[in-house]
Design an enzyme around this catalytic site. Structure first.
Site, PDB file in Angstrom:
ATOM      1  N   GLU A 102       1.130  -1.096  -0.074  1.00 31.36           N
ATOM      2  CA  GLU A 102       0.236  -0.153   0.236  1.00 31.36           C
ATOM      3  C   GLU A 102       0.749   1.128  -0.116  1.00 31.36           C
ATOM      4  OE1 GLU A 102      -3.370  -0.210  -0.782  1.00 31.36           O
ATOM      5  OE2 GLU A 102      -2.781  -2.364  -0.777  1.00 31.36           O
ATOM      6  N   HIS A 105       2.091   2.122  -3.274  1.00 27.11           N
ATOM      7  CA  HIS A 105       0.599   2.853  -4.367  1.00 27.11           C
ATOM      8  C   HIS A 105       1.242   4.794  -3.851  1.00 27.11           C
ATOM      9  CE1 HIS A 105      -1.486   0.160  -5.937  1.00 27.11           C
ATOM     10  NE2 HIS A 105      -2.185  -0.747  -4.913  1.00 27.11           N
TER      11      HIS A 105
END
Length: 229
Positions: A102, A105
């Protein structure tokens, strides 16, 4: 002619659905396996994410705990890293690997990674396409309305494009995750191998979802052909 409510193209989607079901089983099984193995440094997913964020000068990104199993995601709009409880709190290889993904990202967002922004721009059209494209095409088939079938195809193509663009976004985020885990020495070499397996299993679910979308695109085209019979 086909009986009303009988969709002869269902046979096309069955192999893709079987792959998708296997992908879901694989990611859950792999995550659970490495969720039982604690990392040597005892860092939780949230703590590992914070270290990687700081290492990439992303101290403006807030880490939040969110509900839902494997509901982890990065929100580029409000710059938040949303981690499920099992990732946020746990100090397992799975938790750290998913958290690092994550963060990948977030790094993409910082660097204006084009596929990420393209995917975000496709969300409204993809939501409409996935909700109405296939049902509209099937309805058009039953009432012999080619215009409705092709309208459904156009709508659903946005959903397919979204899934297609998602692939490089997810693969790139996983590559960034592994690279950062190595560079920051947050995981040992053996732990890195486990994190790779977790992220590869997760990536396979995106491939499977794209295959299902592709199969549905083919179904709509077949419906158009069968509607002419």
């Amino acid at each position: 002619m086909y009986p009303f409510f009988f969709d002869p193209t269902m046979i096309v989607i069955i192999p893709a659905l079987m792959i998708a079901f296997y992908a879901q089983y694989k990611v859950k099984n792999t995550f659970n396996k490495y969720d039982e193995i604690q990392v040597n440094n005892n860092l939780s997913g949230a703590e590992a994410a914070r270290k990687i964020l700081l290492n990439n000068n992303l101290d403006n990104v807030e880490i939040r705990r969110t509900d839902g199993k494997l509901s982890d995601h990065y929100d580029p709009k409000n710059k938040t890293l949303n981690l499920s409880s099992e990732v946020y709190n746990n100090s397992s290889i799975s938790a750290v690997g998913v958290a690092a993904h994550e963060v990948g990202h977030a790094i993409q967002d910082k660097e204006d990674y084009r596929p990420l922004s393209l995917r975000a721009s496709l969300v409204p059209a993809a939501n409409i396409g996935s909700s109405f494209g296939l049902p509209l095409a099937i309805f058009g088939f039953f009432i012999r309305a080619d215009f409705l079938i092709m309208t459904g195809f156009v709508l659903f193509s946005a959903a397919f494009l979204f899934h297609l663009v998602t692939l490089p976004v997810e693969f790139n985020a996983s590559n960034r995750a592994i690279s950062n885990l190595k560079r920051t020495n947050l995981l040992t070499d053996q732990e890195i191998k486990g994190a790779k397996k977790v992220l590869k299993a997760a990536a396979f679910t995106y491939v499977a979802t794209t295959l299902v979308a592709l199969a549905n695109m083919l179904r709509i085209l077949l419906l158009a052909g069968l509607g002419d019979d």
